[in-house]
Scaffold this motif. Structure first.
Motif, PDB file in Angstrom:
ATOM      1  N   LYS A 155      14.966 -17.806  -4.500  1.00 47.83           N
ATOM      2  CA  LYS A 155      13.797 -18.956  -4.506  1.00 47.83           C
ATOM      3  C   LYS A 155      13.302 -18.936  -5.938  1.00 47.83           C
ATOM      4  CE  LYS A 155       9.811 -20.439  -1.974  1.00 47.83           C
ATOM      5  NZ  LYS A 155       8.723 -20.350  -0.997  1.00 47.83           N
ATOM      6  N   GLN A 156      13.375 -20.057  -6.565  1.00 44.89           N
ATOM      7  CA  GLN A 156      13.044 -20.184  -8.155  1.00 44.89           C
ATOM      8  C   GLN A 156      11.900 -21.182  -7.938  1.00 44.89           C
ATOM      9  OE1 GLN A 156      16.948 -21.522  -9.264  1.00 44.89           O
ATOM     10  NE2 GLN A 156      17.733 -19.607  -9.531  1.00 44.89           N
ATOM     11  N   GLY A 157      10.645 -20.584  -8.211  1.00 44.66           N
ATOM     12  CA  GLY A 157       9.508 -21.583  -8.037  1.00 44.66           C
ATOM     13  C   GLY A 157       9.514 -22.028  -6.343  1.00 44.66           C
ATOM     14  N   LYS A 158       9.541 -23.254  -6.175  1.00 43.40           N
ATOM     15  CA  LYS A 158       9.211 -23.719  -4.660  1.00 43.40           C
ATOM     16  C   LYS A 158      10.690 -24.108  -4.283  1.00 43.40           C
ATOM     17  CE  LYS A 158       4.766 -25.921  -5.370  1.00 43.40           C
ATOM     18  NZ  LYS A 158       3.759 -27.134  -5.431  1.00 43.40           N
ATOM     19  N   ASN A 159      11.839 -24.111  -5.083  1.00 46.08           N
ATOM     20  CA  ASN A 159      12.978 -24.370  -4.708  1.00 46.08           C
ATOM     21  C   ASN A 159      13.987 -23.249  -4.422  1.00 46.08           C
ATOM     22  OD1 ASN A 159      12.368 -27.120  -4.726  1.00 46.08           O
ATOM     23  ND2 ASN A 159      12.639 -26.878  -7.180  1.00 46.08           N
ATOM     24  N   TRP A 160      15.215 -23.415  -3.761  1.00 43.44           N
ATOM     25  CA  TRP A 160      16.069 -22.222  -3.324  1.00 43.44           C
ATOM     26  C   TRP A 160      17.403 -22.760  -4.238  1.00 43.44           C
ATOM     27  CZ3 TRP A 160      15.434 -17.882  -0.660  1.00 43.44           C
ATOM     28  CH2 TRP A 160      14.218 -17.910   0.078  1.00 43.44           C
ATOM     29  N   SER A 161      17.988 -21.651  -4.825  1.00 47.86           N
ATOM     30  CA  SER A 161      19.215 -21.952  -5.617  1.00 47.86           C
ATOM     31  C   SER A 161      20.308 -22.327  -4.679  1.00 47.86           C
ATOM     32  CB  SER A 161      19.551 -20.685  -6.211  1.00 47.86           C
ATOM     33  OG  SER A 161      19.853 -19.714  -5.450  1.00 47.86           O
ATOM     34  N   ARG A 162      21.222 -22.881  -5.274  1.00 48.26           N
ATOM     35  CA  ARG A 162      22.465 -23.108  -4.628  1.00 48.26           C
ATOM     36  C   ARG A 162      23.207 -22.034  -3.931  1.00 48.26           C
ATOM     37  NH1 ARG A 162      24.453 -28.184  -5.152  1.00 48.26           N
ATOM     38  NH2 ARG A 162      26.860 -27.461  -4.924  1.00 48.26           N
ATOM     39  N   PRO A 163      23.865 -22.217  -2.702  1.00 52.89           N
ATOM     40  CA  PRO A 163      24.638 -21.090  -2.157  1.00 52.89           C
ATOM     41  C   PRO A 163      25.591 -20.487  -3.030  1.00 52.89           C
ATOM     42  CG  PRO A 163      24.473 -22.790  -0.815  1.00 52.89           C
ATOM     43  CD  PRO A 163      24.034 -23.301  -2.115  1.00 52.89           C
ATOM     44  N   LYS A 164      25.356 -19.041  -3.222  1.00 51.81           N
ATOM     45  CA  LYS A 164      26.085 -18.104  -3.854  1.00 51.81           C
ATOM     46  C   LYS A 164      26.976 -16.990  -2.897  1.00 51.81           C
ATOM     47  CE  LYS A 164      26.620 -15.881  -8.117  1.00 51.81           C
ATOM     48  NZ  LYS A 164      25.889 -15.292  -9.516  1.00 51.81           N
ATOM     49  N   LYS A 165      28.358 -16.852  -3.122  1.00 51.88           N
ATOM     50  CA  LYS A 165      28.847 -16.043  -2.334  1.00 51.88           C
ATOM     51  C   LYS A 165      28.761 -14.771  -2.903  1.00 51.88           C
ATOM     52  CE  LYS A 165      33.604 -15.715  -0.127  1.00 51.88           C
ATOM     53  NZ  LYS A 165      35.066 -16.171  -0.391  1.00 51.88           N
ATOM     54  N   LEU A 166      28.527 -13.950  -1.732  1.00 50.44           N
ATOM     55  CA  LEU A 166      28.152 -12.258  -2.210  1.00 50.44           C
ATOM     56  C   LEU A 166      29.071 -11.724  -2.783  1.00 50.44           C
ATOM     57  CD1 LEU A 166      25.758 -10.242  -1.531  1.00 50.44           C
ATOM     58  CD2 LEU A 166      27.441  -9.295   0.195  1.00 50.44           C
ATOM     59  N   GLU A 167      28.865 -11.201  -4.143  1.00 51.98           N
ATOM     60  CA  GLU A 167      29.974 -10.611  -4.885  1.00 51.98           C
ATOM     61  C   GLU A 167      30.551  -9.335  -4.350  1.00 51.98           C
ATOM     62  OE1 GLU A 167      26.720 -11.336  -5.697  1.00 51.98           O
ATOM     63  OE2 GLU A 167      26.822 -12.583  -7.293  1.00 51.98           O
ATOM     64  N   GLY A 168      31.609  -8.853  -4.513  1.00 50.44           N
ATOM     65  CA  GLY A 168      32.175  -7.600  -4.227  1.00 50.44           C
ATOM     66  C   GLY A 168      33.021  -7.548  -3.129  1.00 50.44           C
ATOM     67  N   ILE A 169      33.086  -6.530  -2.230  1.00 48.23           N
ATOM     68  CA  ILE A 169      34.172  -6.301  -1.363  1.00 48.23           C
ATOM     69  C   ILE A 169      33.747  -6.741   0.103  1.00 48.23           C
ATOM     70  CG2 ILE A 169      33.414  -3.830  -0.975  1.00 48.23           C
ATOM     71  CD1 ILE A 169      36.339  -3.018  -1.112  1.00 48.23           C
TER      72      ILE A 169
END
Length: 213
Positions: A20-34
């Motif tokens: 959450k950035q202020g009142k908005n949600w960031s674009r989906p990001k794939k969980l990094e790693g294994i």
């Protein structure tokens, strides 16, 4: 954290997250790693309150379908985050928890009480909710059925706020809520809410807060 299949970005359902950035949600990001793979399903993630463990479910490779109950079968994994912030090789939870057809793990705010759904072993029935707690030696107690909520229908997807007094869950395709009896509640938690401000102008300040036992 949530489960998603995004056309062109994933081959199977994987774990994604948004911040959450202020009142908005960031674009989906794939969980990094294994944790995420291209070959299999990873989903229904539950992160511990200290963000050091990720519990999630993956397909039970040896027993992907319970033909007797006509249900898809999963297993519960946990991954630890290293001091460098990288997710480590996931491990299956012990066999007395992964009994063949389990799903929907939720770690409560105490980081020690884990809820999940499981088919009753050896019987024709539905998914019911169970609870296990991590002991001082890091072993898990024998799961106990949550008889105050279980019915003859599927009981799935438990969600519990940090206060630990109420459960939300899915049954018969609807959402229900129920109070949690004291004997089933998580270990004691204290929630502290406050503000760190500049004493001259009252503006909020970024702060690092350390809590010690």
């Amino acid at each position: 954290y949530y489960t998603a299949f995004i056309e062109g970005r994933s081959a199977t359902e994987d774990i994604y997250y948004s911040t959450k950035q202020g009142k908005n949600w960031s674009r989906p990001k794939k969980l990094e790693g294994i944790i995420n793979t291209d070959e299999a399903y990873e989903g229904f993630s539950s992160i511990s309150s200290d963000e050091r463990q990720m519990y999630y479910m993956g397909v039970n490779i040896d027993n992907p379908k319970d033909k007797k109950n006509k249900e898809d079968c999963f297993e519960i994994y946990v991954s630890e985050k290293s001091i460098k912030g990288r997710w480590q090789e996931p491990e299956l939870l012990p066999p007395h928890i992964n009994t063949g057809c389990v799903r929907d793990p939720v770690i409560m705010a105490d980081n020690r009480t884990l809820l999940f759904s499981a088919l009753t072993i050896g019987e024709k029935g539905k998914f019911n909710l169970y609870q296990t707690q991590k002991q001082l030696d890091d072993s898990w107690s024998d799961p106990i059925p949550l008889d105050y909520v279980n019915t003859e229908e599927n009981n799935l997807s438990p969600t519990i706020p940090a206060s630990g007094k109420t459960m939300y869950f899915n049954s018969k395709g609807d959402l229900y809520t129920i109070g949690i009896p004291p004997e089933y509640r998580q270990f004691f938690n204290t929630s502290i809410v406050g503000y760190v401000r500049n004493y001259k102008n009252g503006r909020g300040l970024e702060a690092e807060i350390t809590v010690r036992n």
